[in-house]
Scaffold this active site. Structure first.
Site, mmCIF file in Angstrom:
data_model
loop_
_atom_site.group_PDB
_atom_site.id
_atom_site.type_symbol
_atom_site.label_atom_id
_atom_site.label_comp_id
_atom_site.label_asym_id
_atom_site.label_seq_id
_atom_site.Cartn_x
_atom_site.Cartn_y
_atom_site.Cartn_z
ATOM 1 N N CYS A 139 0.831 -1.200 0.000
ATOM 2 C CA CYS A 139 0.000 0.000 0.000
ATOM 3 C C CYS A 139 0.869 1.256 0.000
ATOM 4 O O CYS A 139 2.036 1.224 0.353
ATOM 5 C CB CYS A 139 -0.915 0.009 1.220
ATOM 6 S SG CYS A 139 -1.886 -1.504 1.379
ATOM 7 N N ARG B 260 1.442 1.401 -6.045
ATOM 8 C CA ARG B 260 1.609 0.525 -4.892
ATOM 9 C C ARG B 260 0.301 -0.136 -4.475
ATOM 10 O O ARG B 260 0.303 -1.037 -3.622
ATOM 11 C CB ARG B 260 2.177 1.316 -3.708
ATOM 12 C CG ARG B 260 3.549 1.896 -3.953
ATOM 13 C CD ARG B 260 4.053 2.641 -2.734
ATOM 14 N NE ARG B 260 4.302 1.742 -1.628
ATOM 15 C CZ ARG B 260 5.465 1.155 -1.365
ATOM 16 N NH1 ARG B 260 6.490 1.373 -2.152
ATOM 17 N NH2 ARG B 260 5.607 0.360 -0.324
ATOM 18 N N TRP C 73 -3.767 -1.900 -1.536
ATOM 19 C CA TRP C 73 -3.752 -3.186 -2.233
ATOM 20 C C TRP C 73 -4.282 -4.202 -1.236
ATOM 21 O O TRP C 73 -3.672 -4.454 -0.208
ATOM 22 C CB TRP C 73 -2.328 -3.547 -2.671
ATOM 23 C CG TRP C 73 -2.259 -4.757 -3.555
ATOM 24 C CD1 TRP C 73 -2.447 -4.820 -4.900
ATOM 25 C CD2 TRP C 73 -1.974 -6.106 -3.135
ATOM 26 N NE1 TRP C 73 -2.307 -6.107 -5.351
ATOM 27 C CE2 TRP C 73 -2.020 -6.916 -4.288
ATOM 28 C CE3 TRP C 73 -1.709 -6.684 -1.902
ATOM 29 C CZ2 TRP C 73 -1.780 -8.285 -4.239
ATOM 30 C CZ3 TRP C 73 -1.482 -8.057 -1.854
ATOM 31 C CH2 TRP C 73 -1.516 -8.840 -3.007
ATOM 32 N N ASN D 141 0.501 -0.008 6.113
ATOM 33 C CA ASN D 141 0.986 -0.883 5.050
ATOM 34 C C ASN D 141 1.664 -2.068 5.716
ATOM 35 O O ASN D 141 2.540 -1.893 6.568
ATOM 36 C CB ASN D 141 1.992 -0.152 4.158
ATOM 37 C CG ASN D 141 2.567 -1.047 3.072
ATOM 38 O OD1 ASN D 141 1.948 -2.030 2.687
ATOM 39 N ND2 ASN D 141 3.742 -0.706 2.574
ATOM 40 N N GLY D 142 1.264 -3.284 5.355
ATOM 41 C CA GLY D 142 1.850 -4.476 5.949
ATOM 42 C C GLY D 142 0.773 -5.468 6.337
ATOM 43 O O GLY D 142 -0.390 -5.350 5.949
ATOM 44 N N GLU E 173 10.898 -14.070 -19.246
ATOM 45 C CA GLU E 173 10.535 -12.687 -18.961
ATOM 46 C C GLU E 173 9.470 -12.182 -19.940
ATOM 47 O O GLU E 173 8.537 -11.477 -19.550
ATOM 48 C CB GLU E 173 11.777 -11.799 -18.993
ATOM 49 C CG GLU E 173 11.524 -10.316 -18.792
ATOM 50 C CD GLU E 173 10.889 -9.979 -17.453
ATOM 51 O OE1 GLU E 173 10.428 -8.830 -17.308
ATOM 52 O OE2 GLU E 173 10.833 -10.843 -16.557
ATOM 53 N N LYS F 164 5.740 -10.829 -18.832
ATOM 54 C CA LYS F 164 5.215 -9.510 -19.163
ATOM 55 C C LYS F 164 3.824 -9.614 -19.783
ATOM 56 O O LYS F 164 2.933 -8.819 -19.468
ATOM 57 C CB LYS F 164 6.160 -8.788 -20.133
ATOM 58 C CG LYS F 164 7.391 -8.225 -19.479
ATOM 59 C CD LYS F 164 7.061 -7.083 -18.534
ATOM 60 C CE LYS F 164 8.064 -6.953 -17.415
ATOM 61 N NZ LYS F 164 8.052 -8.004 -16.412
ATOM 62 N N GLU G 40 1.306 -10.543 -17.056
ATOM 63 C CA GLU G 40 1.082 -9.489 -16.072
ATOM 64 C C GLU G 40 0.092 -8.437 -16.545
ATOM 65 O O GLU G 40 -0.779 -8.014 -15.779
ATOM 66 C CB GLU G 40 2.416 -8.786 -15.752
ATOM 67 C CG GLU G 40 3.324 -9.555 -14.825
ATOM 68 C CD GLU G 40 4.614 -8.803 -14.574
ATOM 69 O OE1 GLU G 40 5.042 -8.752 -13.414
ATOM 70 O OE2 GLU G 40 5.202 -8.248 -15.527
ATOM 71 N N HIS H 142 9.328 -32.071 -25.369
ATOM 72 C CA HIS H 142 9.137 -32.911 -24.191
ATOM 73 C C HIS H 142 7.819 -32.610 -23.491
ATOM 74 O O HIS H 142 7.685 -32.842 -22.295
ATOM 75 C CB HIS H 142 10.307 -32.736 -23.223
ATOM 76 C CG HIS H 142 11.609 -33.207 -23.778
ATOM 77 N ND1 HIS H 142 11.948 -34.539 -23.913
ATOM 78 C CD2 HIS H 142 12.659 -32.505 -24.286
ATOM 79 C CE1 HIS H 142 13.136 -34.650 -24.445
ATOM 80 N NE2 HIS H 142 13.603 -33.422 -24.689
ATOM 81 N N LYS I 1 3.243 -2.823 -7.325
ATOM 82 C CA LYS I 1 4.639 -2.713 -7.726
ATOM 83 C C LYS I 1 5.581 -3.428 -6.773
ATOM 84 O O LYS I 1 6.484 -4.136 -7.195
ATOM 85 C CB LYS I 1 5.012 -1.225 -7.821
ATOM 86 C CG LYS I 1 6.431 -0.968 -8.294
ATOM 87 C CD LYS I 1 6.607 -1.416 -9.728
ATOM 88 C CE LYS I 1 7.992 -1.125 -10.250
ATOM 89 N NZ LYS I 1 8.208 -1.719 -11.579
#
Length: 623
Positions: A2, A27, A75, A101-102, A496, A500, A503, A519, A618
């Site tokens: 947050c 955030r 968040w 936040n936490g 990566e 992306k 996400e 395979h 983030k």
């Protein structure tokens, strides 16, 4: 995850708080809210579910009075996004307001205890217990003859300190009180907080980007510190050592770095900033005379560094992919064995780690909870543990034995782009550093250095593919599944690129070594599943070309990331994106750029919010 802001001074608090939340929205963007202490000695609130724009609309209609306030963008962890679960939260009958936040791990038992005492809970969050605990502590203090004569600063700080003593978990906390005008308390344990020092005013934020343009003097709070802020005073104490002489540092950030400018989205801005961010990352780190790289913050003697016989890289998400690139390049240049570990797994494992092992924790924010926990575990076992991070004053920077700053500049887009390539560059330079310390010849070192120096120019050339990538995105945006395939240095790039796309476009994508396709994953190939091959020239180019033919034989579309002159691939692939021809050790930098752009343009075509993808934030500061 947050975002927290706070203000005490002479200006209207809500104006800074709202602008700060706009800058911190990356955030968390499930809900947002502000609280101010009004001139009528009450606490006033404005909350909204969703983005900051909704809160802004409310404040335009009904601004909050007062020159003291706190704000929060959420968040969600405990309880879904809702008006009731939005911060700030009230303690008791409105005596206290907090933003947090936490995660509070023992909130259930505390909640039951407080409910028995008559406290009424209005939300499903773990944070609300903090507000009620502070209210309870304050009531006890003001009724105690010894404490009742103390100053408001002392009473407020002790009320917060007493509440923290009973909490398990992580927190960045800001508190204001109805009865104490002009007083704000902040506390940190595991979640970042930074204080801005102005003339007759103080600012508070969970990220220094919120302070740019308001002040260039900042104080980073450390874990277990409590700060009491008034317009003209800042007092910091530590849980164990008492009063702390805080260090005021200069904020090396201006508003241009945190604003969009002419770009439609932060993600595109940060993709296009990579020539500059790479130049900033390598600045001052080349020693041309000795054909090596230079690091000033490792805090290890040459003898200690020469005794390193193994490197362990630990990270999460995109940083983990950068670590895989580092594994290839460090082993190639330095001939040192490298192991890459997910931080979320390493923290709970007990792997055999030799005394000659050097540990690097890689985290863009320096606040990633799992990476910090893994770093602390390695330190606890006596291993030299260094951090590679982008944020000055972050927890990783404070707690590690030494480290390397990326200097990539603020990264606002949730999907990391420029920080990733800067991480890859720092790890490459570490490979050169250890290589020259051991066996790598002067001429080889010079060739590597010259190659790295070309990166800004090479990435600038690569960015010329934007229009072609946009055309390809339009062709394949309807597809629901993608395969990303590469070999050797380009295998991490495949991972990566797939991440992306997942996400920001919410499409299913998988990254594999190209040879592993037969395979199992080849069963996924059909006319609606594009395979993205990362295949510039290299030692096993022919092998990857055979994999392309296998996909084409089964009717699968092929998008190839290639270098100029790739006629054979062009004859097979449905679409090609051309990147500059570079040695293999530079390919992870050039080939990832088209994949970042592909994810961006597909997400746009699907109507997704590329800077604020659903369910993500983030900085992952909770487990």
């Amino acid at each position: 995850m947050c975002g927290i802001v706070g203000y005490v001074g002479k200006r209207n608090a809500w104006e800074f708080l709202l602008e700060g939340l706009r800058r911190l929205e990356y955030r968390g963007y499930d809900s947002a809210g502000l609280a101010t202490r009004t001139p009528e000695n009450s606490l006033d609130f404005s909350k909204s579910v969703g983005r900051i724009t909704a809160l802004s609309s409310q404040l335009e209609t009904r601004p909050l009075a007062g020159t003291l306030g706190i704000g929060h963008t959420r968040w969600a962890t405990h309880g879904p996004p809702s008006q009731e679960n939005s911060h700030p939260h009230l303690g008791g009958d409105g005596e206290v307001a907090i933003v947090h936040n936490g995660v509070i791990e023992n909130y259930q038992s505390l909640k039951q205890e407080l409910e028995i005492e008559g406290y009424c809970f209005r939300s499903e969050t773990d944070s609300e217990v903090i507000a009620h605990l502070i209210d309870r502590n304050l009531a006890r203090l003001v009724s105690d003859a010894e404490w009742s004569a103390c100053t408001p600063n002392e009473l407020a700080a002790e009320a917060v300190r007493g509440a923290l003593a009973g909490l398990r978990g992580t927190l960045g906390l800001a508190v204001i009180f109805r009865r104490f005008p002009g007083l704000l308390v902040a506390a940190r344990r595991g979640s970042p907080l930074v204080i801005g020092v102005g003339k007759d005013e103080h600012f508070l934020a969970s990220d220094s980007s919120a302070l740019a343009g308001y002040t260039d003097k900042i104080v980073y709070l450390a874990d277990h510190q409590i700060a009491v802020l008034t317009a003209d005073q800042l007092n910091v104490t530590h849980r164990e050592t008492g009063a702390v002489r805080h260090l005021i540092q200069t904020l090396q950030l201006d508003t241009r770095q945190v604003e969009l400018g002419s770009y439609p989205h932060y993600m595109l801005k940060e993709i296009c900033e990579q020539p500059q961010s790479l130049a900033d990352t390598m600045r001052g780190r080349f020693d041309s005379e000795d054909a090596t790289s230079v690091f000033g913050g490792l805090n290890l003697s040459p003898q200690q560094l020469r005794s390193v016989d193994r490197i362990l890289l630990t990270a999460c998400g995109t940083s983990w992919h950068a670590a895989l690139v580092g594994e290839y390049l460090i082993e190639e240049m330095a001939r040192l064995p490298v192991e890459v570990e997910y931080a979320s797994e390493l923290r709970y494992r007990n792997p055999p780690v030799d005394r000659g092992t050097l540990v690097f924790a890689i985290t863009q924010s320096g606040e990633t909870a799992d990476t910090l926990a893994a770093m602390r575990e390695m330190k606890r076992k006596g291993h030299p543990t260094l951090a590679i991070c982008n944020v000055v004053g972050s927890t990783a920077a404070q707690e590690s034995d030494g480290g390397i700053y990326l200097h990539a500049g603020p990264e606002i887009g949730v999907a990391s782009t420029k920080a990733y390539t800067s991480q890859c560059l720092v790890l490459s330079l570490l490979g050169l550093y250890f290589g020259r310390m051991h066996h790598l010849s002067y001429d080889a070192g010079r060739r590597y250095l010259e190659g790295f120096q070309r990166l800004p120019e090479l990435i600038d050339q690569t960015l010329q593919c934007k229009s072609e990538v946009q055309r390809i995105a339009e062709k394949y945006a309807h597809c629901r599944n993608f395969l990303y395939l590469g070999r050797q240095h380009n295998f991490p790039t495949a991972l990566e690129g797939a991440l992306k796309l997942k996400e920001i476009s919410y499409l299913h994508a998988e990254g594999y070594p190209a040879a592993e396709m037969k395979h199992g994953p080849i069963a996924l190939v059909d006319e609606n599943t594009p395979s993205v091959f990362i295949m510039p020239p290299g030692g096993i180019y022919e092998k990857v070309l055979s994999n392309v033919q296998e996909v084409k034989a089964r009717g699968g579309p092929v998008i190839a990331i290639v270098s100029e002159g790739a006629e054979r691939v062009a004859a097979l692939a449905d679409d090609c994106v051309y990147t500059p021809a570079v040695p293999e050790y530079l390919q992870p930098f050039t080939t990832v750029v088209p994949l970042q752009l592909l994810a961006y343009y597909i997400a746009l075509l699907r109507g997704c919010d590329v800077d604020r993808p659903r369910n993500l934030a983030k900085s992952v500061t909770v487990e």
